[in-house]
Design a protein around this motif. Structure first.
Motif, short mmCIF file in Angstrom:
data_model
loop_
_atom_site.label_atom_id
_atom_site.label_comp_id
_atom_site.label_asym_id
_atom_site.label_seq_id
_atom_site.Cartn_x
_atom_site.Cartn_y
_atom_site.Cartn_z
N ARG A 139 0.85 -1.19 0.00
CA ARG A 139 0.00 0.00 0.00
C ARG A 139 0.88 1.24 0.00
N LYS A 140 0.33 2.33 -0.48
CA LYS A 140 1.03 3.61 -0.34
C LYS A 140 0.78 4.15 1.05
N LEU A 141 1.78 4.79 1.61
CA LEU A 141 1.68 5.27 2.99
C LEU A 141 0.46 6.18 3.16
N GLY A 142 0.21 7.03 2.17
CA GLY A 142 -0.91 7.95 2.26
C GLY A 142 -2.27 7.28 2.24
N GLU A 143 -2.32 5.99 1.85
CA GLU A 143 -3.59 5.26 1.82
C GLU A 143 -3.96 4.69 3.19
N PHE A 148 -0.09 15.35 9.71
CA PHE A 148 -0.37 16.58 10.43
C PHE A 148 0.94 17.32 10.66
N THR A 149 0.85 18.60 10.93
CA THR A 149 2.05 19.43 11.09
C THR A 149 2.48 19.52 12.54
N ILE A 255 13.22 1.24 2.77
CA ILE A 255 12.51 2.51 2.98
C ILE A 255 13.50 3.67 3.10
N ARG A 256 14.60 3.45 3.81
CA ARG A 256 15.60 4.52 3.95
C ARG A 256 16.18 4.91 2.59
N ASN A 257 16.41 3.94 1.73
CA ASN A 257 16.93 4.26 0.39
C ASN A 257 15.92 5.08 -0.41
N LYS A 258 14.64 4.74 -0.25
CA LYS A 258 13.60 5.50 -0.94
C LYS A 258 13.55 6.93 -0.41
N MET A 259 13.72 7.10 0.88
CA MET A 259 13.72 8.44 1.48
C MET A 259 14.87 9.27 0.93
N MET A 260 16.04 8.67 0.80
CA MET A 260 17.21 9.41 0.31
C MET A 260 17.00 9.89 -1.12
N ILE A 261 16.32 9.08 -1.92
CA ILE A 261 16.04 9.47 -3.30
C ILE A 261 15.12 10.70 -3.34
N LEU A 262 14.22 10.80 -2.36
CA LEU A 262 13.28 11.93 -2.32
C LEU A 262 13.92 13.21 -1.82
N ALA A 263 15.07 13.10 -1.13
CA ALA A 263 15.72 14.28 -0.54
C ALA A 263 16.19 15.24 -1.63
N GLN A 264 15.90 16.52 -1.47
CA GLN A 264 16.29 17.53 -2.44
C GLN A 264 17.03 18.66 -1.76
N GLY A 265 18.05 19.18 -2.43
CA GLY A 265 18.79 20.30 -1.88
C GLY A 265 20.24 20.29 -2.32
N ILE A 266 20.99 21.31 -1.87
CA ILE A 266 22.42 21.41 -2.17
C ILE A 266 23.20 21.44 -0.86
N LYS A 273 6.41 16.02 2.40
CA LYS A 273 5.55 15.02 3.03
C LYS A 273 4.58 14.41 2.02
N ASN A 274 4.21 15.18 0.98
CA ASN A 274 3.33 14.63 -0.05
C ASN A 274 4.01 13.49 -0.80
N LYS A 275 5.33 13.63 -1.06
CA LYS A 275 6.07 12.56 -1.73
C LYS A 275 6.27 11.37 -0.81
#
Length: 326
Positions: A139-143, A148-149, A255-266, A273-275
């Protein structure tokens, strides 16, 4: 001779060394215990006493042997030196034993996080408990929950006092299961989202992609607990998850590898959180979740036990170094 960081070492080998180092020995080797002097030279009090005879502008200041030879040191006779050295050496051996044990357990945990959770593009793990053969649901996590913030609309004057608490960033970053004591004071604010048992927290920003999206599950039930503003929360719906299973699933290699792929920046990396909510996760039945979650819970308890023993030994050594020397 380098005085910084306890830059003295005892050699138990015969050979040569770099000219950057000064070698000295005792006039009467038989009357001095080398191990005792090794501990004495590395004491912070002794290193601090050398400041008045050091020179240089960098952190690693130098000291000449002629200056070092003028430093006065009080020391006991050979027999007492020997007993002090033996005591401290035994503690060092025990410290090394527990350090190795902690390292071994950490490696075992890392390996089992790979074995007991599905790898990339797999829907079942490499190793499963006996009598479990049902397919794992994907399942997707959002499902399976809502986000919440953390705290919002706060200034530094709002923190450090009050009857409410917030879960710190370092608590989320450091612990798969949140430490209920790693919280700090804040005023009660009914506009803020209180955390609940079973909530998952995610870090949203870090200096490296490897540290973004670290997760932690909250098991506390106290009221007036909020989440810090540098994380976001996720609340699973229903009773689909064993909290310990979910905690370690989100720390698994896949899961950690997937998180690293989503990380953006310099210079600093952020995660959306949407991703994160679009990430696929694998879910076995609740009984298998309980088995996996309980195993990692006990393994972490064992690691924590050795870490506490290690810390107590280090404190004991520090106490003895302060009190067995003048």
């Amino acid at each position: 001779m380098r005085s910084f960081q306890g830059g003295f070492e005892t050699s138990y080998l015969t050979g040569i060394t770099s000219p950057a180092y000064t070698i000295f020995n005792f006039i009467d080797n038989q009357s001095q215990n080398h191990m005792f002097w090794q501990y004495l030279f590395k004491r912070k009090n002794f290193i601090n006493s050398l400041k008045k005879v050091t020179f240089g502008i960098r952190d690693g200041k130098a000291i000449s042997f002629s200056q070092f030879g003028d430093v006065k040191v009080e020391y006991p006779d050979f027999d007492e030196q020997k007993h002090i050295a033996i005591t401290l050496n035994k503690i060092d051996d025990t410290i090394q034993l527990h350090e190795r044990k902690c390292e071994e357990l950490a490696l075992i945990k890392k390996a089992l996080l790979q074995k007991l959770f599905p790898k990339k593009d797999e829907i079942k793990p490499e190793v499963r408990y006996k009598n479990f053969s049902d397919a794992w649901e994907q399942r997707k996590l959002g499902e399976v929950g809502k986000t919440f913030t953390g705290l919002s609309g706060k200034t530094k004057e709002d923190f450090g006092h009050g009857d409410a608490y917030f879960v710190t960033y370092m608590n989320v970053y450091s612990n798969p299961i949140s430490d209920l004591n790693m919280v700090e004071n804040v005023e009660i604010d009914t506009k803020q989202q209180e955390v609940k048992k079973g909530d998952v927290f995610f870090t949203t920003s870090s200096e490296t992609p490897e540290e973004v999206g670290m997760s932690s599950v909250w098991l506390g039930e106290e009221p007036h607990i909020y989440l810090n503003s540098f994380c976001f929360g996720f609340r699973p719906t229903g009773n689909m998850f064993n909290p310990y299973y979910l905690a370690y699933l989100l720390r698994s290699n896949n899961i950690r590898n997937k998180m690293m792929i989503l990380a953006q920046g310099i210079s600093r990396y952020n995660i959306s959180k949407n991703k994160v909510m679009k990430l696929d996760i694998t879910i076995p039945n609740i009984r298998e979740q309980q088995k996996i979650g309980e195993f990692f819970k006990q393994l972490d308890s064992l690691i924590a036990l050795h870490q506490r023993k290690l810390e107590r030994l280090k404190q004991l050594k520090k106490f003895l170094l302060q009190n067995m020397f003048i």
